[in-house]
Design an enzyme around this catalytic site. Structure first.
Site, mmCIF file in Angstrom:
data_model
loop_
_atom_site.group_PDB
_atom_site.id
_atom_site.type_symbol
_atom_site.label_atom_id
_atom_site.label_comp_id
_atom_site.label_asym_id
_atom_site.label_seq_id
_atom_site.Cartn_x
_atom_site.Cartn_y
_atom_site.Cartn_z
ATOM 1 N N ASN A 54 21.284 -42.404 -4.099
ATOM 2 C CA ASN A 54 21.296 -41.120 -4.805
ATOM 3 C C ASN A 54 19.965 -40.771 -5.458
ATOM 4 O O ASN A 54 19.624 -39.600 -5.598
ATOM 5 C CB ASN A 54 22.420 -41.093 -5.838
ATOM 6 C CG ASN A 54 23.783 -41.058 -5.173
ATOM 7 O OD1 ASN A 54 23.937 -40.500 -4.090
ATOM 8 N ND2 ASN A 54 24.766 -41.668 -5.794
ATOM 9 N N HIS A 76 19.901 -52.074 -9.466
ATOM 10 C CA HIS A 76 19.462 -50.681 -9.316
ATOM 11 C C HIS A 76 18.163 -50.414 -10.087
ATOM 12 O O HIS A 76 17.512 -49.412 -9.863
ATOM 13 C CB HIS A 76 20.570 -49.758 -9.828
ATOM 14 C CG HIS A 76 20.854 -48.558 -8.975
ATOM 15 N ND1 HIS A 76 20.531 -48.455 -7.640
ATOM 16 C CD2 HIS A 76 21.484 -47.395 -9.289
ATOM 17 C CE1 HIS A 76 20.934 -47.290 -7.175
ATOM 18 N NE2 HIS A 76 21.511 -46.625 -8.154
ATOM 19 N N ASN A 115 20.689 -40.609 -10.404
ATOM 20 C CA ASN A 115 21.088 -39.487 -9.555
ATOM 21 C C ASN A 115 20.301 -38.208 -9.830
ATOM 22 O O ASN A 115 20.390 -37.254 -9.062
ATOM 23 C CB ASN A 115 22.584 -39.198 -9.739
ATOM 24 C CG ASN A 115 23.441 -40.374 -9.326
ATOM 25 O OD1 ASN A 115 22.950 -41.405 -8.858
ATOM 26 N ND2 ASN A 115 24.732 -40.225 -9.503
ATOM 27 N N TYR A 122 21.271 -51.281 -18.696
ATOM 28 C CA TYR A 122 20.975 -51.345 -17.265
ATOM 29 C C TYR A 122 19.776 -52.220 -16.917
ATOM 30 O O TYR A 122 19.453 -52.380 -15.744
ATOM 31 C CB TYR A 122 20.715 -49.928 -16.733
ATOM 32 C CG TYR A 122 21.885 -48.999 -16.925
ATOM 33 C CD1 TYR A 122 22.973 -49.050 -16.067
ATOM 34 C CD2 TYR A 122 21.908 -48.094 -17.978
ATOM 35 C CE1 TYR A 122 24.067 -48.207 -16.250
ATOM 36 C CE2 TYR A 122 22.995 -47.248 -18.165
ATOM 37 C CZ TYR A 122 24.069 -47.314 -17.299
ATOM 38 O OH TYR A 122 25.149 -46.493 -17.480
ATOM 39 N N ASP A 179 15.648 -50.015 -4.945
ATOM 40 C CA ASP A 179 16.504 -51.061 -4.402
ATOM 41 C C ASP A 179 17.018 -50.632 -3.028
ATOM 42 O O ASP A 179 17.175 -49.446 -2.759
ATOM 43 C CB ASP A 179 17.675 -51.329 -5.353
ATOM 44 C CG ASP A 179 18.512 -50.086 -5.635
ATOM 45 O OD1 ASP A 179 17.924 -49.060 -6.068
ATOM 46 O OD2 ASP A 179 19.736 -50.119 -5.434
#
Length: 189
Positions: free
Chosen positions: A116, A23, A70, A18, A95
């Site tokens: 989230n 994000h 989340n 990631y 973001d």
């Protein structure tokens, strides 16, 4: 200036898969702030990797929740409790789909706008009244699902200016710490 401890949280997802995602802009900005503090993140404690130091004349704890986005609220609430930080001294970097790429906006409170990570933090803290540094990542093209879009890496064009924009976002956090919300907004909006 006020020397109350501030908790600066960068939102992202852990792991190399990631790292370059839209994000993960919160993690990227926190890496720049860590360089400015002159520290390295310690292994996760209470669900977040942490650095203690000083920025803009303030004592700070930089925190990267190591749960997935989340579930960011648990580690943020845990760090707040451990370090005895009030919500007004929490800054969350994240973001923002509703802002053009690299646009920086700061605010206190507000809704989660479908984010989230913010939803989790608000739920865990029991309040929306924490500071936010919003980094624009733009809307997804065409009919692309926003959830898929934020998990994609920045484009080649965006990456060319990303280091400069991360630096600017870190400057915005320092202005927020040093001068407060209104003065920081006047400088960066």
């Amino acid at each position: 200036m006020d020397d109350e401890l501030a908790l600066v949280v960068g939102l992202g997802n852990p792991g190399p898969r990631y790292e370059g995602n839209r994000h993960n802009i919160g993690f990227l900005v926190l890496d720049e702030l860590a360089a400015r503090v002159g520290g390295k993140f310690k292994a996760p404690k209470g669900g977040a990797s942490l650095i203690e130091g000083r920025l803009a004349g303030r004592r700070v704890v930089l925190a990267k929740p190591q749960t997935f986005m989340n579930l960011s609220g648990g580690p943020v609430a845990g760090a707040m409790k451990f370090f005895k930080v009030e919500p007004a001294n929490v800054i969350v970097i994240h973001d923002e789909l509703d802002l053009p790429f690299a646009t920086i906006r700061m605010k206190l409170g507000g809704g989660d706008n479908g984010h989230n990570g913010l939803r989790s933090i608000t739920k865990s803290l029991g309040t929306k009244d924490y500071l936010r540094v919003r980094f624009g990542v733009d809307r997804p093209p065409g009919r692309m699902d926003p959830a898929d879009y934020v998990l994609k890496d920045f484009s080649t064009v965006e990456r060319k200016q990303l280091a400069l924009e991360i630096d600017r976002a870190a400057d915005a956090v320092e202005a927020l710490l040093a001068y407060g919300l209104e003065a920081a907004q006047n400088k960066f909006h």
